[in-house]
Scaffold this active site. Sequence first.
Site, PDB file in Angstrom:
ATOM      1  N   GLY A  10      34.472  32.062 -63.685  1.00 35.78           N
ATOM      2  CA  GLY A  10      34.665  30.623 -63.441  1.00 35.78           C
ATOM      3  C   GLY A  10      34.421  30.272 -61.986  1.00 35.78           C
ATOM      4  N   GLY A  13      33.753  26.719 -60.717  1.00 33.91           N
ATOM      5  CA  GLY A  13      34.780  25.693 -60.912  1.00 33.91           C
ATOM      6  C   GLY A  13      35.509  25.360 -59.624  1.00 33.91           C
ATOM      7  CG  ASP A  35      30.895  29.206 -63.898  1.00 40.78           C
ATOM      8  OD1 ASP A  35      31.941  29.035 -63.258  1.00 40.78           O
ATOM      9  OD2 ASP A  35      30.494  28.388 -64.758  1.00 40.78           O
ATOM     10  CB  ILE A  55      34.624  35.234 -70.092  1.00 45.15           C
ATOM     11  CG1 ILE A  55      35.128  33.917 -70.681  1.00 45.15           C
ATOM     12  CG2 ILE A  55      34.462  35.137 -68.578  1.00 45.15           C
ATOM     13  CD1 ILE A  55      36.547  33.553 -70.255  1.00 45.15           C
ATOM     14  CE1 TYR A 153      44.090  24.900 -68.641  1.00 46.63           C
ATOM     15  CE2 TYR A 153      46.149  23.840 -68.057  1.00 46.63           C
ATOM     16  CZ  TYR A 153      45.024  24.549 -67.688  1.00 46.63           C
ATOM     17  OH  TYR A 153      44.841  24.901 -66.380  1.00 46.63           O
ATOM     18  CE  LYS A 157      45.268  28.114 -67.411  1.00 45.41           C
ATOM     19  NZ  LYS A 157      44.370  29.075 -66.761  1.00 45.41           N
TER      20      LYS A 157
HETATM   21  N1  SER Z   1      45.395  20.549 -63.536  1.00 45.21           N
HETATM   22  C1  SER Z   1      45.288  21.119 -64.832  1.00 45.21           C
HETATM   23  C2  SER Z   1      44.968  20.112 -65.863  1.00 45.21           C
HETATM   24  O1  SER Z   1      45.241  18.970 -65.634  1.00 45.21           O
HETATM   25  C3  SER Z   1      46.571  21.754 -65.195  1.00 45.21           C
HETATM   26  O2  SER Z   1      46.584  23.040 -64.726  1.00 45.21           O
HETATM   27  O3  SER Z   1      44.505  20.465 -66.897  1.00 45.21           O
END
Ligand code: SER
Length: 341
Positions: A10, A13, A35, A55, A153, A157
């Site tokens: 990444g 990014g 990436d 990946i 997400y 995580k």
């Molecule tokens: N900043 C990220 C998001 O808004 C959160 O880790 O997805």
Amino acid sequence: MRKPVVLITGAAGEIGHALVDHLVADGSEATITVDLRPLEPDLDAKVTRAFTGSILDQALLDAIQAEYAVDRIFHLAALLSTRCEYTPVAAHEVNVRGTLNLLEFAAGQARSHGSTVAFFYPSSIAAYGIPADIEAPDSGWREAQHTLPTTMYGCNKLYCEHLGRYYAHHYKQLDAEPQAGRVDFRSLRFPGLISAHTLPSGGTSDYAPEMIHAAAQGQPYECFVRPDTRIPFMAMPDAVDAILAFCAAPRQQLTQTVYNLTAFAPTADAIRSLVLQEFPKAQIGYTVDDRRQRIVDSWPQRVDDSAARSDWGLAPRFDLDAAFGEYLIPTIAARYAAAKP
Ligand code: SER
């Protein structure tokens, strides 16, 4: 003999962009990157080799394994929170399967060159799910409190924090020769990050950087959360410094595999006021997106980063005023002025 390198996934990014510069400037080790997008030419020129690929592509990881002895990994590739809600299965694939691939890659590397592989993983305040009716304590939430994320997400995580802990401490625990300890997994739970150089895409904390970058370019901006919305933020240079300090800390000093960190926690309206001070003609309104608002409301208003401060010396340089006055405004203004024809 395979060449010793540091691997950044990444790398094109937000965090990658800033981190590559520091690692290359440090010059102690060759850097390779992976990436989906090609690196910008200035970044590409600085690294030893930039692989354009996924990946999830095991053949690509095998090719890297065959050619390089990777002793440090910064696994930054991920889909961000808003984007993940539109394609949750693809998000899980990239964010979880991708991380598992890299952890297996790290374990394989450690086996083949016989020394520990350091593995840095950026987690997020999205790992929290704070109930609507609870006030944050003044000191903020500790790492283990209210970890019931409401987004794909956040689930990704939180689970990957646990996967990393498993690889670091319990990996193949029933083998005759247990393999725990070969991957030195470390993770930071980042707040919203604000960079003067890059704009995030697909995040839910993006209203802050978007507001600032739009004003600097003379473009109107409609903020998608309410004025009183508050979450923690950090300026990108402090995020990069924190990664480097955390990764350099001796293992025995660390009491956790995952640490909170934060620098300032303004409301959206406080950010707007600071932007208006600097760019008095900026047009910043509010068009609240209730669905994105719900996501931000499930995140902590404040986090407790005392463990990071005492275990490895977290010490961000920029509070809100300094982030604006000394970093964001001068750097962004110069950036867009230079881009004008
Ligand atoms: N900043 C990220 C998001 O808004 C959160 O880790 O997805």
